[in-house]
Design a protein around this motif. Structure first.
Motif, PDB file in Angstrom:
ATOM      1  N   SER A  98       0.840  -1.196   0.000  1.00 16.63           N
ATOM      2  CA  SER A  98       0.000   0.000   0.000  1.00 16.63           C
ATOM      3  C   SER A  98       0.875   1.246   0.000  1.00 16.63           C
ATOM      4  O   SER A  98       1.878   1.306   0.721  1.00 16.63           O
ATOM      5  N   LYS A  99       0.498   2.216  -0.829  1.00 17.72           N
ATOM      6  CA  LYS A  99       1.219   3.490  -0.807  1.00 17.72           C
ATOM      7  C   LYS A  99       0.538   4.374   0.230  1.00 17.72           C
ATOM      8  O   LYS A  99      -0.504   4.981  -0.038  1.00 17.72           O
ATOM      9  N   ASN A 100       1.098   4.369   1.407  1.00 18.05           N
ATOM     10  CA  ASN A 100       0.508   5.065   2.533  1.00 18.05           C
ATOM     11  C   ASN A 100       1.578   5.290   3.579  1.00 18.05           C
ATOM     12  O   ASN A 100       2.693   4.761   3.461  1.00 18.05           O
ATOM     13  N   ASN A 101       1.229   6.021   4.631  1.00 12.02           N
ATOM     14  CA  ASN A 101       2.122   6.067   5.792  1.00 12.02           C
ATOM     15  C   ASN A 101       1.866   4.819   6.621  1.00 12.02           C
ATOM     16  O   ASN A 101       0.706   4.485   6.909  1.00 12.02           O
ATOM     17  N   LEU A 102       2.946   4.172   7.019  1.00  8.56           N
ATOM     18  CA  LEU A 102       2.831   2.903   7.742  1.00  8.56           C
ATOM     19  C   LEU A 102       1.930   3.039   8.970  1.00  8.56           C
ATOM     20  O   LEU A 102       1.058   2.208   9.219  1.00  8.56           O
ATOM     21  N   GLU A 103       2.112   4.118   9.722  1.00  8.21           N
ATOM     22  CA  GLU A 103       1.351   4.275  10.967  1.00  8.21           C
ATOM     23  C   GLU A 103      -0.149   4.413  10.705  1.00  8.21           C
ATOM     24  O   GLU A 103      -0.963   3.908  11.473  1.00  8.21           O
ATOM     25  N   ASP A 104      -0.510   5.105   9.612  1.00  8.00           N
ATOM     26  CA  ASP A 104      -1.940   5.256   9.279  1.00  8.00           C
ATOM     27  C   ASP A 104      -2.580   3.889   9.056  1.00  8.00           C
ATOM     28  O   ASP A 104      -3.689   3.604   9.521  1.00  8.00           O
ATOM     29  N   VAL A 105      -1.882   3.041   8.286  1.00  8.22           N
ATOM     30  CA  VAL A 105      -2.439   1.725   7.942  1.00  8.22           C
ATOM     31  C   VAL A 105      -2.484   0.834   9.177  1.00  8.22           C
ATOM     32  O   VAL A 105      -3.499   0.192   9.469  1.00  8.22           O
ATOM     33  N   ARG A 106      -1.386   0.854   9.919  1.00 11.10           N
ATOM     34  CA  ARG A 106      -1.340   0.006  11.116  1.00 11.10           C
ATOM     35  C   ARG A 106      -2.472   0.385  12.094  1.00 11.10           C
ATOM     36  O   ARG A 106      -3.083  -0.462  12.733  1.00 11.10           O
ATOM     37  N   GLU A 107      -2.754   1.679  12.173  1.00 11.98           N
ATOM     38  CA  GLU A 107      -3.788   2.154  13.087  1.00 11.98           C
ATOM     39  C   GLU A 107      -5.166   1.567  12.736  1.00 11.98           C
ATOM     40  O   GLU A 107      -5.956   1.249  13.629  1.00 11.98           O
ATOM     41  N   VAL A 108      -5.443   1.427  11.439  1.00 17.95           N
ATOM     42  CA  VAL A 108      -6.737   0.839  11.049  1.00 17.95           C
ATOM     43  C   VAL A 108      -6.834  -0.583  11.591  1.00 17.95           C
ATOM     44  O   VAL A 108      -7.857  -0.982  12.164  1.00 17.95           O
ATOM     45  N   PHE A 109      -5.762  -1.348  11.412  1.00 19.24           N
ATOM     46  CA  PHE A 109      -5.780  -2.741  11.870  1.00 19.24           C
ATOM     47  C   PHE A 109      -5.862  -2.823  13.400  1.00 19.24           C
ATOM     48  O   PHE A 109      -6.542  -3.678  13.940  1.00 19.24           O
ATOM     49  N   LEU A 110      -5.157  -1.926  14.070  1.00 16.55           N
ATOM     50  CA  LEU A 110      -5.088  -2.047  15.528  1.00 16.55           C
ATOM     51  C   LEU A 110      -6.251  -1.370  16.239  1.00 16.55           C
ATOM     52  O   LEU A 110      -6.652  -1.797  17.321  1.00 16.55           O
ATOM     53  N   ARG A 111      -6.829  -0.328  15.645  1.00 13.71           N
ATOM     54  CA  ARG A 111      -7.806   0.458  16.414  1.00 13.71           C
ATOM     55  C   ARG A 111      -9.220   0.462  15.838  1.00 13.71           C
ATOM     56  O   ARG A 111     -10.144   0.911  16.516  1.00 13.71           O
ATOM     57  N   ASN A 112      -9.389  -0.032  14.619  1.00  7.21           N
ATOM     58  CA  ASN A 112     -10.756  -0.084  14.075  1.00  7.21           C
ATOM     59  C   ASN A 112     -11.322  -1.474  14.364  1.00  7.21           C
ATOM     60  O   ASN A 112     -10.909  -2.469  13.753  1.00  7.21           O
ATOM     61  N   ASP A 113     -12.264  -1.556  15.309  1.00  6.39           N
ATOM     62  CA  ASP A 113     -12.723  -2.882  15.746  1.00  6.39           C
ATOM     63  C   ASP A 113     -13.641  -3.579  14.742  1.00  6.39           C
ATOM     64  O   ASP A 113     -14.084  -4.696  14.970  1.00  6.39           O
ATOM     65  N   LYS A 114     -13.949  -2.899  13.618  1.00  5.34           N
ATOM     66  CA  LYS A 114     -14.782  -3.545  12.584  1.00  5.34           C
ATOM     67  C   LYS A 114     -13.935  -4.411  11.647  1.00  5.34           C
ATOM     68  O   LYS A 114     -14.471  -5.176  10.849  1.00  5.34           O
ATOM     69  N   MET A 115     -12.622  -4.251  11.728  1.00 10.56           N
ATOM     70  CA  MET A 115     -11.752  -4.995  10.809  1.00 10.56           C
ATOM     71  C   MET A 115     -11.814  -6.500  11.091  1.00 10.56           C
ATOM     72  O   MET A 115     -11.706  -6.928  12.234  1.00 10.56           O
ATOM     73  N   ILE A 116     -12.008  -7.273  10.031  1.00  5.60           N
ATOM     74  CA  ILE A 116     -11.998  -8.736  10.147  1.00  5.60           C
ATOM     75  C   ILE A 116     -10.545  -9.215  10.095  1.00  5.60           C
ATOM     76  O   ILE A 116     -10.132 -10.090  10.845  1.00  5.60           O
ATOM     77  N   LEU A 117      -9.787  -8.638   9.169  1.00  4.21           N
ATOM     78  CA  LEU A 117      -8.386  -9.020   9.019  1.00  4.21           C
ATOM     79  C   LEU A 117      -7.548  -8.323  10.081  1.00  4.21           C
ATOM     80  O   LEU A 117      -7.804  -7.160  10.413  1.00  4.21           O
ATOM     81  N   LYS A 118      -6.583  -9.030  10.605  1.00  2.91           N
ATOM     82  CA  LYS A 118      -5.712  -8.472  11.633  1.00  2.91           C
ATOM     83  C   LYS A 118      -4.318  -8.238  11.061  1.00  2.91           C
ATOM     84  O   LYS A 118      -3.915  -8.879  10.086  1.00  2.91           O
ATOM     85  N   TRP A 119      -3.600  -7.327  11.696  1.00  3.46           N
ATOM     86  CA  TRP A 119      -2.245  -6.975  11.253  1.00  3.46           C
ATOM     87  C   TRP A 119      -1.381  -8.230  11.115  1.00  3.46           C
ATOM     88  O   TRP A 119      -0.647  -8.410  10.162  1.00  3.46           O
ATOM     89  N   GLU A 120      -1.529  -9.163  12.086  1.00  5.23           N
ATOM     90  CA  GLU A 120      -0.666 -10.355  12.100  1.00  5.23           C
ATOM     91  C   GLU A 120      -1.109 -11.415  11.086  1.00  5.23           C
ATOM     92  O   GLU A 120      -0.431 -12.415  10.913  1.00  5.23           O
ATOM     93  N   ASP A 121      -2.250 -11.205  10.413  1.00  5.43           N
ATOM     94  CA  ASP A 121      -2.627 -12.130   9.335  1.00  5.43           C
ATOM     95  C   ASP A 121      -1.709 -11.972   8.128  1.00  5.43           C
ATOM     96  O   ASP A 121      -1.657 -12.843   7.258  1.00  5.43           O
TER      97      ASP A 121
END
Lengths: 72, 592
Positions: free
Chosen positions: B293-316
């Protein structure tokens, strides 16, 4: 007529030079019941027609095919 | 490339295709036997045409069993299909076999049900016996149709018809549900989406005992071919590389923040939820996931770690390539670190630009463009044909675990002084055994999937392999491996053919996940030394392909010498006393 020839040659695996006049199920070894079924599918699809059971049972030679499809 | 989405043909085009194909492919690598309670010629032609187009790397043959002899054929299919088949398809209709009882029952005669039940019992008993004694797959397609000669406005007829349908479904699903090699499928599963034409044709029934219209035959043939392809021929891609914005969630995280992306049960977020569930399922079946993904790493990581609607997890995800580099560079890096060729990668992105950049830079990679319409996104992976195979081995399912263990190995390797120190520190152990019923399926998978370390790249179906191994003088071995970081599963295969005083290595391969550990040396050495007592010279061949370069030096490194007279041939007079891989503990299980 071109479409009919194309279907007949394709189903019976005959090349462009092979004469179709006089061709019938008794003198063409590829013309078996499966080929007849495929001829029906090919003719109906290419000419957008529907053949009846009577007409299909008469499909025994190239001339029969021409006669039947020209009457549709 | 093979996939289960191919250009549609008309019935006649499909028949023509099959006629030409059959002429050019007399002996199929993969053969299907088809038989039924009605004429199956047209369906078998369409099935053959579809299967051949799904799987161009295999030649396909289809054989029709005798007409209306299905009970006899189930009980002894080998007599009917003497040249052997890989897959069997049974197509039948109750009205073809107990027509008068069926009509009598629908018109109110309860006694007729007894005859129908007897027939069903014989049939299900036959299926039961079949499934216990033969590992081949049989698909039985059937359903009760309301005959034309009964009053279809009568409540009694309709309720009796429903009763009968339920009874058949119940009996057959009871028989087949727990059996992995028998499937029971209803015709309606093929027809519900085909409203625009008549599926059946009474004229064809009268003329050829074939109940289907030409388009109906084509539909059945195509759909059965899809089932066969998915269960027997398809090979899934290994790595799924996903973009983030407007791909696994809606919106651009850099603009809307981790709470603002579309994901969840409402609105368009629902479709991304379904898509993430689809991706999660692939991961559970062994597909490796990576982000690009062309993004800032922290922005993307934040979605995985802090958005509780996400089905996929960072460690997947085993790789998180979130940066501003060209995506092709990120994917090449992942390919190199995983030691998996780009041919086994799928890249999914919503941007035409990114898709084109990756396709033009990486040969062999497959790509999927995310549709603009959100509701079209769920299913794009399932329908792509890249993940059709239902066959998943333990090795597939544990792939993410292997990769994690491999990352640990690499970090240990980086800390140690020499490659030898590293190999010794692994405490590797292999277990070599002859291929048996339990390992046949994994052996087939290795034969058909291994490209890089494969001396001869000979592909075989499970049936072909089983037949080959049953021939006198043919010996098949597999090896599993483990080290202190984890279990690799079955990763190597060797087939030897004894021909008088020589032993020929017909196939030798090693999964790419086990390379660079000298396991291949330990495996071959164990196999050859287990054959001691055979007064033989060993012959081997290295047949170069576009992909098997890593295997080229192996034979000479082990001790083989090139035969100056025969290209690609290598000879070994005696296994060396010492070879690479001596640090590996070996367990050789004897054939019992």
């Amino acid at each position: 007529m071109e479409k009919v020839d194309e279907v007949v040659r394709s189903v019976l695996n005959l090349d462009e030079e092979f004469p179709l006049i006089g061709l019938d199920a008794s003198n063409c070894e590829n013309w078996d019941s499966l080929a007849t079924m495929q001829l029906v599918v090919g003719l109906e699809e290419s000419l957008s027609i529907r053949l009846t059971t009577d007409e299909i049972s008469q499909l025994l030679s190239y001339e029969d095919i021409l006669r039947i499809v020209s009457g549709k | 490339m093979s996939k289960s989405t191919i250009e549609e043909l008309t019935p006649f085009e499909s028949l023509k295709f099959w006629n030409n194909y059959r002429e050019a492919n007399k002996d199929g690598d993969f053969s299907v036997g088809i038989f039924g309670s009605f004429t199956t010629d047209a369906i078998s032609a369409h099935l053959g045409a579809s299967l051949a187009r799904f799987s161009p790397e295999k030649s396909v043959s289809v054989t029709n069993g005798a007409f209306r002899q299905h009970l006899r054929i189930i009980s002894n299919f080998r007599e009917e299909f003497v040249s052997g088949v890989d897959f069997l398809v049974l197509l039948w209709r109750l009205e073809d076999v107990v027509e008068s009882s069926l009509l009598s029952f629908l018109r109110g005669d309860d006694d007729a049900l007894r005859l129908i039940d007897e027939y069903i019992e014989i049939f299900t008993d036959n299926l039961e016996n079949w499934s216990e004694k033969d590992p081949k797959i049989l698909v039985s397609v059937n359903e009760v149709w309301l005959p034309n000669s009964v009053n279809n406005s009568s409540l009694m007829v309709l309720s009796r018809f429903s009763f009968l349908q339920n009874r058949i479904y119940e009996r057959f699903t009871q028989t087949t549900l727990e059996k992995s090699n028998v499937a029971f499928i209803s015709w309606s599963q093929f027809t519900f989406s085909e409203h625009s034409f008549s599926f059946l044709d009474k004229r064809n029934q009268a003329l050829y005992s074939d109940p289907f219209s030409s388009k109906g035959s084509l539909t059945v043939g195509n759909n059965v071919a899809k089932l066969i392809y998915a269960s027997s021929l398809a090979i899934n891609k290994k790595v799924l590389v996903l973009d983030c914005d407007n791909t696994i969630w809606g919106g651009i995280v850099g603009e809307v923040g981790f709470q603002g992306v579309e994901i969840g049960s409402d609105g368009d977020g629902y479709y991304f939820c379904l898509f993430q569930q689809e991706i999660r399922q692939l991961k559970n079946n062994g597909t490796l996931l990576a982000l690009s993904s062309k993004n800032n790493l922290e922005d993307v990581r934040e979605v995985f770690l802090r958005n509780d609607k996400m089905i996929l997890k960072w460690e997947d995800f085993i790789f998180h390539e979130v940066n501003w580099k060209p995506k092709s560079q990120s994917i090449e890096k992942i390919s190199s670190e995983l030691n998996i060729l780009p041919d086994d990668f799928i890249f999914v992105d919503d941007s035409d630009f990114e898709i084109e950049e990756v396709r033009s830079a990486i040969a062999g990679i497959s790509t999927i463009k995310v549709p603009n319409e959100r509701f079209e996104i769920p299913g794009i992976l399932a329908q792509s044909g890249y993940f059709s195979s239902e066959e998943t081995s333990r090795e597939d399912r544990d792939r993410t675990k292997y990769i994690e263990a491999e990352k640990v190995r690499k970090s240990v390797k980086a800390q140690l002084f020499s490659p030898d120190d590293f190999l010794n520190s692994l405490e590797l152990q292999i277990e070599v055994s002859q291929i048996d019923y339990a390992t046949l399926s994994r052996a087939t998978q290795l034969i058909n999937k291994t490209n890089q370390f494969n001396l001869t790249t000979k592909r075989r179906t499970e049936t072909e392999l089983q037949k080959f191994l049953a021939e006198p003088g043919v010996y098949g071995f597999v090896t599993s491996a483990k080290d202190k970081f984890g279990d690799y599963g079955y990763i190597g295969l060797c087939i030897l053919v004894q021909e008088s005083h020589r032993l020929v290595i017909e196939t030798f391969l090693m999964s790419c996940r086990a390379l660079s550990r000298e396991i291949e040396f330990a495996f071959l050495d164990s196999v050859l030394k287990s054959m001691i007592g055979y007064p033989v010279q060993v012959e081997a061949y290295f047949i170069p392909t576009m992909k098997n370069g890593p295997a080229e030096p192996f034979l000479q490194e082990y001790g083989f010498v090139k035969d100056p007279e025969v290209p690609h041939k290598f000879i070994l007079n005696e296994p060396p006393a010492e070879c690479k891989g001596m640090h590996i503990k070996r367990i050789v299980k004897s054939d019992e």
